[in-house]
Design a protein around this motif. Structure first.
Motif, PDB file in Angstrom:
ATOM      1  N   SER A  64       0.828  -1.211   0.000  1.00 29.40           N
ATOM      2  CA  SER A  64       0.000   0.000   0.000  1.00 29.40           C
ATOM      3  C   SER A  64       0.862   1.261   0.000  1.00 29.40           C
ATOM      4  CB  SER A  64      -0.923   0.014   1.224  1.00 29.40           C
ATOM      5  OG  SER A  64      -0.168   0.037   2.422  1.00 29.40           O
ATOM      6  N   GLU A  65       2.059   1.180   0.569  1.00 31.85           N
ATOM      7  CA  GLU A  65       2.949   2.340   0.663  1.00 31.85           C
ATOM      8  C   GLU A  65       4.130   2.263  -0.296  1.00 31.85           C
ATOM      9  OE1 GLU A  65       2.434   5.017   2.488  1.00 31.85           O
ATOM     10  OE2 GLU A  65       0.559   4.199   3.300  1.00 31.85           O
ATOM     11  N   TYR A  66       4.555   1.056  -0.619  1.00 37.89           N
ATOM     12  CA  TYR A  66       5.753   0.866  -1.437  1.00 37.89           C
ATOM     13  C   TYR A  66       5.414   0.143  -2.738  1.00 37.89           C
ATOM     14  CZ  TYR A  66       8.876   1.952   2.535  1.00 37.89           C
ATOM     15  OH  TYR A  66       9.545   2.558   3.571  1.00 37.89           O
ATOM     16  N   ALA A  67       6.209   0.415  -3.781  1.00 33.40           N
ATOM     17  CA  ALA A  67       6.128  -0.318  -5.044  1.00 33.40           C
ATOM     18  C   ALA A  67       7.363  -1.199  -5.184  1.00 33.40           C
ATOM     19  CB  ALA A  67       6.065   0.648  -6.221  1.00 33.40           C
ATOM     20  N   ILE A 190      12.257  -2.115  -2.844  1.00 34.73           N
ATOM     21  CA  ILE A 190      11.000  -1.389  -2.924  1.00 34.73           C
ATOM     22  C   ILE A 190      11.259   0.100  -2.691  1.00 34.73           C
ATOM     23  CG2 ILE A 190       9.582  -3.358  -2.235  1.00 34.73           C
ATOM     24  CD1 ILE A 190       9.483  -2.187   0.598  1.00 34.73           C
ATOM     25  N   ALA A 191      10.354   0.927  -3.205  1.00 30.05           N
ATOM     26  CA  ALA A 191      10.464   2.378  -3.027  1.00 30.05           C
ATOM     27  C   ALA A 191       9.085   2.957  -2.763  1.00 30.05           C
ATOM     28  CB  ALA A 191      11.071   3.025  -4.266  1.00 30.05           C
ATOM     29  N   ARG A 192       9.053   4.032  -2.014  1.00 27.62           N
ATOM     30  CA  ARG A 192       7.768   4.660  -1.695  1.00 27.62           C
ATOM     31  C   ARG A 192       7.071   5.131  -2.965  1.00 27.62           C
ATOM     32  NH1 ARG A 192       6.023   5.042   3.193  1.00 27.62           N
ATOM     33  NH2 ARG A 192       7.450   4.661   4.932  1.00 27.62           N
ATOM     34  N   ARG A 272      -3.226 -12.430   0.075  1.00 24.21           N
ATOM     35  CA  ARG A 272      -3.222 -12.658  -1.368  1.00 24.21           C
ATOM     36  C   ARG A 272      -2.949 -11.352  -2.117  1.00 24.21           C
ATOM     37  NH1 ARG A 272      -4.687 -16.824  -4.290  1.00 24.21           N
ATOM     38  NH2 ARG A 272      -5.588 -17.839  -2.462  1.00 24.21           N
ATOM     39  N   VAL A 273      -2.023 -11.407  -3.062  1.00 21.55           N
ATOM     40  CA  VAL A 273      -1.727 -10.263  -3.929  1.00 21.55           C
ATOM     41  C   VAL A 273      -1.603 -10.772  -5.353  1.00 21.55           C
ATOM     42  CG1 VAL A 273      -0.550  -8.920  -2.144  1.00 21.55           C
ATOM     43  CG2 VAL A 273       0.769 -10.481  -3.584  1.00 21.55           C
TER      44      VAL A 273
END
Length: 283
Positions: A64-67, A190-192, A272-273
């Protein structure tokens, strides 16, 4: 820009050029060096770093915060975690010898532990008794000294475990590859989501390519963080974990990540994603 990654040779090799200001246009980095258990925790906080190395197993809790960036992480073949025991204990039987035993692992949300739980469910009747979380460099001494019955180890431990008088009970990477015919996803970068993600991916790729083009440039930096590893072991570590997936996960990389997380979700180990690769990053 704040970044957190491990002091392991693959991470310091990959990020050396960026950390030392050798990537044109890339911002200066403020680095936190920490074991994976700590970086997983940092990513789960509101004040976590802008860029951070985490376990793929921890990814579902932070999306939700990071990609997920498509580069800079650890994914490959022949590089999975190992289950170790003392030579005497391991020789008393196959995987079932772990039934009811006390096992040290590097993090509750590590990919290594996620793989271990999947493997145990198929191979260890009755399961293990206790799980002990230890920094990865403390696990082999704990097994050697009888503090725990077995240990789940990662990274350079695959090159050094024999010096502790230990025996490999299982190679979970080999097990995973036999099960899926896919590489094993270990660590993710990961990055914001509020950042310019494609630019960050470009800077990481440039840092990897610089490291490959100038392999000697990072040696002092790598060894200064490598917890007394010899140059030979550090080089073997880098050669194993820094590969084509470090530059681009590609279709195979994303397929491997989805396979791991979907299998874990099916048995209730992670939320689950459904990760779909974008041209630069997962959105």
């Amino acid at each position: 820009m704040k970044i957190a990654f491990s002091p392991c040779p693959n991470d310091t090799f990959i990020f050396h050029a960026w950390v030392h200001g050798l990537i044109p246009g890339a911002p200066k980095l403020e680095v936190t060096y920490a074991d994976i258990d700590i970086t997983n925790s940092l990513a789960a906080t509101c004040s976590g770093p802008e860029v951070v190395k985490i376990s793929y197993a921890a990814l579902p809790w932070v999306l939700s915060e990071y990609a997920l960036l498509p580069c800079g992480g650890a994914l490959g073949r022949g590089c999975g975690p190992l289950v170790l025991m003392s030579s005497r204990a391991a020789n008393t039987g196959g995987p079932a010898v772990l039934t009811g035993k006390r096992v040290a692992v590097p993090s509750e949300r590590s990919t290594a532990y996620l793989l271990f739980r999947l493997w145990v469910s198929q191979n260890v009747p009755g399961g293990v008794s206790d799980i002990v979380i230890l920094p990865f460099h403390e696990i082999m001494p704990a097994v050697r000294d009888g503090i725990v019955d077995a240990g789940l180890v990662i990274h350079e431990a695959r090159f050094t475990y024999h010096t502790y008088g230990l025996t490999m009970l299982a190679d979970l990477g080999s097990w995973w590859e036999a099960e899926t015919n896919l590489p094993i996803p270990l660590g993710a970068i990961i990055a914001r989501r509020t950042l310019h993600l494609s630019a960050i991916a470009d800077w990481i790729r440039a840092s990897v390519k610089y490291a490959w083009s100038h392999p000697e440039a990072s040696q002092e930096y790598v060894l200064s963080h490598a917890q007394e590893l010899s140059p030979e072991v550090a080089k073997a570590h880098i050669n194993l974990y820094v590969n084509e997936f470090s530059v681009d996960l590609g279709e195979t990389g994303y397929k491997a990540v989805n396979a791991l997380l979907s299998r874990a979700a099916q048995v209730g180990l992670v939320p689950r994603v459904d990760l779909v690769p974008d041209s630069a990053y997962i959105i």
